[in-house]
Design an enzyme around this catalytic site. Structure first.
Site, PDB file in Angstrom:
ATOM      1  N   SER A  70     -10.716  45.768  12.909  1.00  0.00           N
ATOM      2  CA  SER A  70      -9.341  45.798  12.409  1.00  0.00           C
ATOM      3  C   SER A  70      -8.992  47.218  11.929  1.00  0.00           C
ATOM      4  O   SER A  70      -9.172  48.168  12.689  1.00  0.00           O
ATOM      5  CB  SER A  70      -9.202  44.761  11.294  1.00  0.00           C
ATOM      6  OG  SER A  70      -7.870  44.485  11.038  1.00  0.00           O
ATOM      7  N   HIS A 112      -8.105  36.763  14.870  1.00  0.00           N
ATOM      8  CA  HIS A 112      -8.460  38.118  14.460  1.00  0.00           C
ATOM      9  C   HIS A 112      -9.706  38.144  13.557  1.00  0.00           C
ATOM     10  O   HIS A 112     -10.553  39.017  13.678  1.00  0.00           O
ATOM     11  CB  HIS A 112      -7.265  38.733  13.747  1.00  0.00           C
ATOM     12  CG  HIS A 112      -7.487  40.128  13.278  1.00  0.00           C
ATOM     13  ND1 HIS A 112      -7.718  41.174  14.144  1.00  0.00           N
ATOM     14  CD2 HIS A 112      -7.543  40.661  12.029  1.00  0.00           C
ATOM     15  CE1 HIS A 112      -7.888  42.284  13.437  1.00  0.00           C
ATOM     16  NE2 HIS A 112      -7.793  42.003  12.169  1.00  0.00           N
ATOM     17  N   ASP A 163      -6.985  36.643  19.309  1.00  0.00           N
ATOM     18  CA  ASP A 163      -6.443  37.554  18.291  1.00  0.00           C
ATOM     19  C   ASP A 163      -5.011  37.919  18.676  1.00  0.00           C
ATOM     20  O   ASP A 163      -4.788  38.557  19.698  1.00  0.00           O
ATOM     21  CB  ASP A 163      -7.325  38.811  18.237  1.00  0.00           C
ATOM     22  CG  ASP A 163      -6.896  39.803  17.148  1.00  0.00           C
ATOM     23  OD1 ASP A 163      -5.821  39.615  16.550  1.00  0.00           O
ATOM     24  OD2 ASP A 163      -7.660  40.756  16.908  1.00  0.00           O
TER      25      ASP A 163
END
Lengths: 388, 199
Positions: A161, A360, A327
């Site tokens: 991320s 995610h 995601d």
């Protein structure tokens, strides 16, 4: 706990327990905005042992609300480290072999210089007088920290991320210091949708009367409601529709509806819990600053709009880019764009999309294919680096 | 070692930059890396194949030869290898020209649908041939664009490519250099391997 580096250029031993490295006032961190931070503090935690050649160091960059506590209990929450599944003896980031470093990003609230820190010039908390920071600024501060440890080249920079964005920034800005780069579930820029969700979060914080234009600490209050709502909105983006459905469906908290606005549905209760537990561990202004840094992130923009140009000097870096099929925050096409740019730049790139319905957040959940891929990549990297 | 691999190892010069399209679990890339000291990059569609390559320390990108070649820069490689998969591509002509845009040379191998065994099978059974080279029934096969040696040499000519070397491959036999336009070869060759370059 706090350690003072006698000289930032001289190698210093990191306290194995972790701590805070404070840089002397003369060692200034220059920010993209033009502002400068003196007396920079970087909070860190290390795992494993740095070898004599200083060639086995792995820097793990954390995500928006992560911190330096990768694989040990978080002192604020008392909960296990956020990447305990991956960092430890025999795990992909094998602490029997590698020296694994976690640092808190600047702008954060776990010990590194951020808006809740005291501004040495005024003796008061920075609050909104803290300069706006970028992903590149975070990486620059990490660079100072790594240099202070006497590590010339990192065997790997790894992150998911926002951590993955730092990884890309590292490879682009300091290719000579990065032997390999692992970028998980990230993107080379923030999309309009990403910025939009962050703006909702920031507006929720700023609409809370306890935010007090960012000066809440002086009044001994915190914009808990606003921060909780920000977290709730963001948390939805970390999960996939399928995962939410699997976990909660339309399940109710109790038998029957309340015919009111209590948390009837399990998913409501879950989100409320995510919100309220978050405010105990996170500073609202930090949330504003870090989301801003993410929104400002656009690696290609610094290179005339060409992402490939951002990686031209990083040809010798071994890249591994990973995405998750479910995601929707940083979907697979974002990772593919990175890979295509790496290919265009002539860099050595690997890429795989991991099939999962966990969304995610899969990068710190139980995902065997992620384990196997990370382990394989790092083992071969270690071999190429000449580690036994 | 597979005969086509042996032949590819012979053709690829030391230290070259190689793209292996459809690299599977990276067996060929591993050989090329260790024996020819090449700088190899793979493209593979299956996640299992990609994971196996990563574990071997090979650079591999999960992707589709039909779509993703377009994103590689011109002249990025010395060789692009497409082993026994051209007949599985949706747009084989495009793929072939892309291979020779990306790389100076392409090494392409493919089954010859005009091999006598195919012809005999089709003649006698009246059904799509199922042979060692093409073992699956028509409704399950990945080979959607089957072609003959003659078809291929026509395409190579149409694209203005040059055949630098050509060999016949058969399981368990050493590669045999051959002239792909020779009349009998279109009957005899089971699998053909070409080294192509731009004219």
């Amino acid at each position: 706990m706090a350690r003072v580096a006698k000289s930032a250029t001289k190698a210093m031993q990191a306290d194995p327990e972790g701590g805070v490295m404070r840089f002397p006032a003369g060692k200034v961190l220059r920010l993209d905005s033009g502002a400068r931070i003196e007396g920079l503090e970087v909070a860190y935690k290390t795992y494993g042992t740095l070898n004599a050649a200083r060639s086995n160091a792995i820097l793990v960059c954390h995500a928006l609300t992560g911190d330096q506590h990768l694989a040990s209990d978080n002192p604020v929450t008392g909960r296990p480290g956020w990447w305990e599944r991956f960092v430890g003896p025999g795990l992909p980031l094998d602490t029997d072999r590698y020296f694994v470093i976690g640092t808190n990003v600047i702008g954060g609230c776990m010990g590194s210089t951020g808006p809740a820190s005291v501004n040495p010039a005024t003796g008061e908390a920075w609050g909104l007088s803290f300069p706006v920071i970028t992903i590149a600024d975070m990486v620059r501060a990490q660079g100072m920290f790594i240099e202070a440890l006497g590590i010339e080249t990192l065997m790997a920079v790894v992150g998911g991320s926002m951590g993955g964005m730092q990884v890309l920034q590292w490879a682009s800005d300091y290719p000579e210091k990065v032997f390999s780069a692992v970028c998980i579930a990230a993107a080379a820029k923030h999309s309009a949708q990403n910025i939009a969700f962050h703006e909702v979060g920031r507006q929720a914080i700023m609409a809370d009367p306890d935010w007090k234009a960012g000066a809440y600490l002086a009044d001994g209050v915190r914009p808990e409601k606003g921060l909780a709502v920000a977290r709730m909105a963001a948390h939805i983006t970390y999960l996939s529709e399928a995962a939410l459905q699997r976990k909660f469906g339309r399940g109710l908290q109790r038998d029957g509806l309340s015919w009111g606005f209590d948390a009837d549905f399990q998913v409501e209760s879950y989100l409320r819990h995510q919100g309220t537990s978050f405010v105990d561990r996170f500073d609202a202004n930090s949330y504003l600053y870090i989301t801003r840094a993410l929104d400002y992130f656009d690696l290609a923009a610094r290179h005339g709009g060409s992402l490939a140009a951002a990686f031209v000097k990083a040809r010798a870096v071994r890249f591994c880019v990973l995405s998750f099929s479910s995601d929707w925050l940083y979907p697979t096409p974002e990772s593919r764009e990175i890979v295509r740019a790496l290919n265009a730049a002539g860099a050595r790139a690997s890429f795989v999309e991991i099939e999962t319905d966990k969304g995610h957040d899969a990068f710190f959940l139980d995902e065997p294919q992620l384990d196997a891929t990370l382990k394989g990549f790092l083992t071969s990297t270690a071999q190429a680096r000449g580690l036994a | 070692m597979r005969e086509d691999f042996r032949e590819i190892l012979r053709l690829v010069t030391r230290g070259a930059r190689v793209l292996d399209v459809g690299c599977g679990e990276g067996d060929l890339m591993e050989l090329l890396t260790h024996q020819n000291g090449v700088d190899a990059q793979g493209l593979e569609i299956s996640p299992q194949g990609v994971a196996a390559c990563l574990a071997k320390g090979l650079a591999v990108v999960q992707g589709d030869g039909d779509r993703d070649l377009d994103y590689f820069p011109t002249g990025a490689f010395d060789y692009a290898i497409l082993s026994k998969t051209l007949q599985q591509m949706r747009e084989p002509k495009h793929v072939l020209s892309e291979l020779l845009r990306i790389a100076d040379r392409a090494i392409v191998s493919a089954p010859n649908f005009a091999h006598w065994r195919m012809r005999l099978s089709l003649m006698s059974r009246g059904r799509m041939p199922e042979t060692k080279a093409l073992p699956d029934p028509w409704w399950a096969t990945a080979n959607i664009h089957l072609f003959t040696l003659r078809d291929f040499t026509d395409l190579v000519r149409d694209l203005g490519l040059k055949v630098e070397a050509c060999a016949a491959l058969a399981e368990g036999k050493a590669a045999r250099p051959m002239n792909p336009t020779g009349m009998l070869e279109n009957w005899r060759v089971e699998t053909a391997l070409f080294l192509l370059s731009k004219q």
